[in-house]
Design an enzyme around this catalytic site. Structure first.
Site, PDB file in Angstrom:
ATOM      1  N   GLU A  14       0.808  -1.226   0.000  1.00 37.51           N
ATOM      2  CA  GLU A  14       0.000   0.000   0.000  1.00 37.51           C
ATOM      3  C   GLU A  14       0.837   1.270   0.000  1.00 37.51           C
ATOM      4  OE1 GLU A  14      -0.657  -2.665   1.821  1.00 37.51           O
ATOM      5  OE2 GLU A  14      -2.747  -3.224   1.429  1.00 37.51           O
ATOM      6  N   HIS A  31     -11.336  -3.768   9.948  1.00 39.18           N
ATOM      7  CA  HIS A  31     -11.992  -3.525   8.649  1.00 39.18           C
ATOM      8  C   HIS A  31     -13.269  -2.715   8.814  1.00 39.18           C
ATOM      9  CE1 HIS A  31      -9.400  -6.948   7.692  1.00 39.18           C
ATOM     10  NE2 HIS A  31      -9.561  -6.680   6.409  1.00 39.18           N
TER      11      HIS A  31
END
Lengths: 345, 326
Positions: A78, A147
């Site tokens: 990322e 999440h």
């Protein structure tokens, strides 16, 4: 969750001859598609966005039209592919980088906070970083602590970034198109529970400028400020309270940076009551900052203390009832409204 | 050098030496200014590493780009920066490259394809990757160079960048300036594989270890790497081995650096080598070389005078400027 938001006046106007209801995720896809057709410097980077079309189908089919150089499946690195977006933006491109869950954006903070947000400033405007960071947050699907977070305050805190959190398909499309054309780095936070919600979106092209709040429901008794998935929840609460004759104005800032303080302050001056609803944890949140602005600019108009309805200061649990206990529900909003109105002097 | 027979025109050798000496003079003079209190903050001298920036940048075209590090003055000069604007920036003046907003660690010159120095070790790698990626998407062939270091190699962005650059085949040259210290910590203390170029081999990227004090060797390898990138055969990794002539920054005496090792490296000082090449290969007389040096010193004095006499940035204009961030 059903989308009950009243549409923006521009929609009613534009859609009067051409009404069309599409999903939030489809509205986002249209925005990407239109901007990629319009400008060859727009390209997409992210995990599973090309062949798979993205976890929420926002980029579905774009690989077919634009090919593997403009819709790029990245490795799970990322920090580096986000930084590549920053570097490409510095040198003439307009990348849209997708981070699958906002939780993963903790891996890219250097590239966003120290690079994207600061390069224009540090170089005295020799360059700009016209990049969009698309990501999604929020709880509601049993995805647990890593999440499900609402982390907008982290990006809100860093000067040099713009920050959009649209709640309706109409706003999602218009803001995404503006974000791609903006010369500021934009953090664009979607909500996982909103992708399947529907709303009217005109066929005709339109843009929504950053820094313009939208009054989603006009009213006179109390102002509710809410964004992202707290908007439909606040609208539902407002509808329930309307049955008791309580007339609530619901304001969605749509972009948190820049923040349309004027619309919020004007609304509070009119209704004299304010409840701010955020899904994010209370501590260090955007709601507290909005409350401080209203204190500065409309203190004398307030008939009761400002109420903040926010997430609990806790990681998000997996179990459904525990998860619900952490996130503002319709009933919490209604109670906060009652408290505010009861304390009226 | 692997037996290559490259010809070095006198003009190139003069340019290489002029830049080597310019960096040497710039850093040495600025350290004096620092001691006089005219420069604040951090200042990381490039002394001892000059051949890397000079050799690499000489292999680039005007349309190519570089992404530099916190130890970035050498990269700026080698890329053709105006030392007046550099000196003014380091002194925080309005006329500096960044209007006094950036300082030593953030000098950039986008007009020369210099994407800037960077205060975060490792962070310039993805930026350089993105610059090369943009070229790849557009189908143009500008080559981007990422300068990093033995310290930067230890950051995750190094492997991630080289890996993705390799997967896509973008025109990127990664140059490790292995000066053997990450601040004060040696390479040997922080990794089992101390031949850092081998990380590139592990990722399937063409990788070489070269003498970072020899400007001609650096130039040769950079020229080859550049050619490969233009042909679509990038990326290429170069590990240039060198040694800092002092501590990490101006206020670090570098007491942890063994004296004998420094003396060894000073025997192959990149400036001495560059002067030798100019005399022996370029057939330039000692007198002519002295003239080049005097000219560089004079330019530096002009730059200092320009910077010292430049105005401080206006606070009012600054406050007006930053309204866009509200």
């Amino acid at each position: 969750m059903s989308e009950t938001a009243r549409e923006h006046p521009a929609v009613q106007k534009a859609s009067s001859g051409n009404p069309r209801s599409i999903m939030y995720r489809e509205a986002l896809r249209e925005a990407l598609l239109e901007e990629m057709r319009r400008d060859a410097s727009v390209f997409l980077l992210g995990e599973g966005i090309a062949r798979r079309g993205g976890s929420y189908k926002v980029t579905e089919g774009l690989l077919n039209e634009f090919g593997p150089k403009r819709v790029i499946d990245t490795p799970l690195a990322e920090a580096t592919f986000t930084g590549a977006g920053v570097g490409a933006a510095l040198t003439g491109m307009r990348p849209v980088v997708e981070i699958l869950f906002i939780d993963f954006s903790m891996l890219i903070l250097d590239q966003i906070a120290n690079q994207a947000a600061k390069l224009q400033f540090m170089t005295n405007k020799q360059c700009s970083v016209p990049m969009v960071l698309r990501t999604q947050g929020g709880a509601g699907n049993g995805l647990a602590a890593q999440h499900s977070q609402s982390l907008e305050a982290i990006f809100y805190h860093i000067p040099g970034l713009h920050l959009a959190m649209p709640a309706t398909p109409y706003d999602a499309k218009g803001l995404m198109k503006s974000a791609i054309r903006s010369d500021f780095p934009v953090v664009f936070i979607e909500h996982k529970l909103l992708y399947m919600t529907e709303g009217e979106v005109p066929e005709e092209e339109y843009l929504i400028p950053f820094g313009e709040a939208s009054i989603k429901r006009p009213g006179n008794d109390l102002t509710l400020v809410a964004w992202s998935n707290m908007l439909p929840r606040s609208l539902k609460a407002a509808e329930s309270l309307a049955e008791e004759g309580i007339d609530i104005e619901v304001v969605d800032p749509r972009t948190l940076v820049p923040l349309d303080k004027k619309t919020i302050v004007d609304s509070v001056r009119k209704t004299q009551h304010l409840v701010i609803v955020q899904e994010a944890v209370r501590r260090g949140g955007v709601a507290s900052d909005i409350a401080s602005y209203v204190h500065e600019e409309a203190f004398d108009y307030l008939d009761a203390p400002i109420e903040i309805v926010a997430g609990l200061n806790t990681p998000i649990p997996y179990n459904l009832s525990l998860e619900k206990a952490c996130i503002p529900q319709e009933v919490d909003i209604i109670e906060a409204v009652r408290r505010a109105l009861a304390r009226t002097v | 050098m692997a037996g290559r027979k490259r010809k070095y025109p006198q003009k190139l050798l003069v340019e290489l030496y002029r830049n080597l000496y310019m960096i040497r003079v710039f850093e040495t003079r600025c350290i004096k200014l620092y001691r006089q209190g005219l420069i604040r903050g951090y200042f990381h001298p490039y002394l001892g590493e000059e051949a890397i920036a000079v050799g690499v940048c000489a292999a680039l075209r005007p349309k190519d780009r570089i992404a530099s590090t916190h130890r970035g003055h050498g990269h700026c000069i080698a890329r053709g920066a105006d030392i007046k604007l550099m000196a003014a920036e380091i002194m925080g003046r309005e006329t500096g490259y960044c209007g006094g907003r950036g300082g030593s660690m953030h000098i950039a010159d986008m007009s020369l394809g210099n994407l800037g120095a960077n205060g975060i070790v490792g962070a310039n790698m993805p930026l350089a990757l993105g610059s090369a990626l943009g070229s790849w998407v557009r189908g143009t062939n500008e080559v981007t160079v990422a300068f990093t270091s033995d310290g930067g190699v230890m950051n995750g962005t190094f492997c991630e960048t080289l890996n993705l650059a390799g997967a896509l085949g973008v025109p990127l040259i990664v140059v490790i300036e292995n000066n053997q210290y990450a601040v004060s910590t040696t390479v040997e203390e922080t990794t089992r594989e101390t031949e850092l170029y081998k990380r590139g081999i592990g990722l399937g990227v063409e990788s070489h270890r070269i003498d970072g004090n020899n400007v001609l060797e650096v130039y040769d390898y950079a020229k080859d790497a550049h050619k490969k990138c233009v042909q679509g055969k990038g990326p290429v990794l170069l590990e240039a081995v060198t040694y800092r002539h002092g501590g990490h920054h101006v206020n670090d005496p570098g007491l942890y650096m063994p004296k004998d090792r420094l003396e060894d490296y000073k025997k192959k000082d990149p400036c001495l080598l560059g002067r030798k090449f100019l005399a022996e290969i370029g057939a330039v007389t000692a007198q002519k070389i002295d003239e080049i040096e005097r000219k560089v010193e004079q330019q530096m004095e002009e730059a200092v005078e320009y910077a010292v006499n430049s105005p401080q940035p206006s606070v009012e204009e600054f406050l007006d400027d930053v309204r866009c961030y509200s």
